[in-house]
Design a protein around this motif. Structure first.
Motif, PDB file in Angstrom:
ATOM      1  N   GLY A  22       8.503   7.753  -4.308  1.00  0.00           N
ATOM      2  CA  GLY A  22       7.056   7.659  -4.860  1.00  0.00           C
ATOM      3  C   GLY A  22       6.701   6.885  -6.188  1.00  0.00           C
ATOM      4  O   GLY A  22       5.569   6.926  -6.533  1.00  0.00           O
ATOM      5  N   ASP A  70       5.861  -0.160  -6.885  1.00  0.00           N
ATOM      6  CA  ASP A  70       5.249   1.013  -6.986  1.00  0.00           C
ATOM      7  C   ASP A  70       5.580   1.556  -5.272  1.00  0.00           C
ATOM      8  O   ASP A  70       6.066   1.036  -4.588  1.00  0.00           O
ATOM      9  CB  ASP A  70       3.788   0.986  -6.841  1.00  0.00           C
ATOM     10  CG  ASP A  70       3.223   0.185  -8.026  1.00  0.00           C
ATOM     11  OD1 ASP A  70       2.377  -0.624  -8.242  1.00  0.00           O
ATOM     12  OD2 ASP A  70       3.519   0.693  -9.237  1.00  0.00           O
ATOM     13  N   SER A  71       5.262   2.983  -5.357  1.00  0.00           N
ATOM     14  CA  SER A  71       5.656   3.941  -4.055  1.00  0.00           C
ATOM     15  C   SER A  71       7.096   3.266  -3.724  1.00  0.00           C
ATOM     16  O   SER A  71       7.477   3.156  -2.522  1.00  0.00           O
ATOM     17  CB  SER A  71       4.694   3.377  -2.788  1.00  0.00           C
ATOM     18  OG  SER A  71       3.362   3.424  -3.429  1.00  0.00           O
ATOM     19  N   LYS A  92      10.835   3.794  -2.415  1.00  0.00           N
ATOM     20  CA  LYS A  92      11.584   4.437  -1.588  1.00  0.00           C
ATOM     21  C   LYS A  92      13.105   4.519  -1.577  1.00  0.00           C
ATOM     22  O   LYS A  92      13.605   3.405  -2.242  1.00  0.00           O
ATOM     23  CB  LYS A  92      11.205   3.861  -0.212  1.00  0.00           C
ATOM     24  CG  LYS A  92       9.898   3.571   0.480  1.00  0.00           C
ATOM     25  CD  LYS A  92       9.805   2.817   1.397  1.00  0.00           C
ATOM     26  CE  LYS A  92       8.269   2.691   1.970  1.00  0.00           C
ATOM     27  NZ  LYS A  92       7.867   1.750   3.093  1.00  0.00           N
ATOM     28  N   SER A  95       7.319   4.596  -9.750  1.00  0.00           N
ATOM     29  CA  SER A  95       7.016   3.165 -10.103  1.00  0.00           C
ATOM     30  C   SER A  95       8.071   2.771 -11.149  1.00  0.00           C
ATOM     31  O   SER A  95       8.400   3.386 -12.200  1.00  0.00           O
ATOM     32  CB  SER A  95       5.678   2.887 -10.654  1.00  0.00           C
ATOM     33  OG  SER A  95       4.817   3.283  -9.533  1.00  0.00           O
ATOM     34  N   ARG A 136       3.279  -2.901  -1.804  1.00  0.00           N
ATOM     35  CA  ARG A 136       4.125  -1.931  -2.791  1.00  0.00           C
ATOM     36  C   ARG A 136       4.592  -2.510  -3.998  1.00  0.00           C
ATOM     37  O   ARG A 136       4.470  -2.021  -5.077  1.00  0.00           O
ATOM     38  CB  ARG A 136       5.073  -1.034  -2.092  1.00  0.00           C
ATOM     39  CG  ARG A 136       4.818  -0.419  -1.127  1.00  0.00           C
ATOM     40  CD  ARG A 136       6.258   0.367  -0.401  1.00  0.00           C
ATOM     41  NE  ARG A 136       7.412  -0.324  -0.301  1.00  0.00           N
ATOM     42  CZ  ARG A 136       8.484  -0.374  -0.728  1.00  0.00           C
ATOM     43  NH1 ARG A 136       8.570   0.619  -1.710  1.00  0.00           N
ATOM     44  NH2 ARG A 136       9.359  -1.106  -0.459  1.00  0.00           N
TER      45      ARG A 136
END
Length: 120
Positions: free
Chosen positions: A15, A83-84, A86, A17, A66
């Motif tokens: 989650g 970003d975001s 995983k 960055s 993302r």
């Protein structure tokens, strides 16, 4: 000779960055495509995002929405805002630049890679 130096990798929680940077230096007259690839352990290197000079970016389906690629043409730099993140984004990320050198020939160059690890 053209040299690419990447920075900005590291360890981040899911989650989170990161922003990768790549600086191209040396005998560069012009650049065309600048981009990022990744290579996970045991897998082949694959495209993340590329952006041609004056053109629209192209993203891998897995990162659309993302990741954002951008360029500073005056500085011969390319960035990847991630970003975001995983866990499956974990890989070594490589900068890739197609450049016209002083010898008036086009060639493709690679950076040394920067590790991105997404883990809690």
């Amino acid at each position: 000779q053209v040299e690419l130096v990447e920075s900005g990798g590291g360890l981040v929680q899911p989650g989170g960055s990161l922003r990768l940077s790549c600086a191209a230096s040396g005998s560069i007259l012009s650049t065309s495509t600048m981009g990022w690839y990744l290579q996970a352990p045991g897998k082949q290197r694959e495209l993340v995002a590329v952006k041609p000079t004056g053109g629209s970016p192209n993203y891998a389906d897995s990162v659309k929405g993302r990741f954002t690629i951008s360029r500073d043409n005056a500085k011969n730099m390319v960035y990847l805002q991630m970003d975001s993140l995983k866990p499956e984004d974990t890989a070594v990320y490589y900068c890739n630049v197609r450049a016209l050198g002083f010898g008036l020939s086009w060639a493709t160059y690679w950076g040394q890679g920067t590790q991105v690890t997404v883990s809690s």
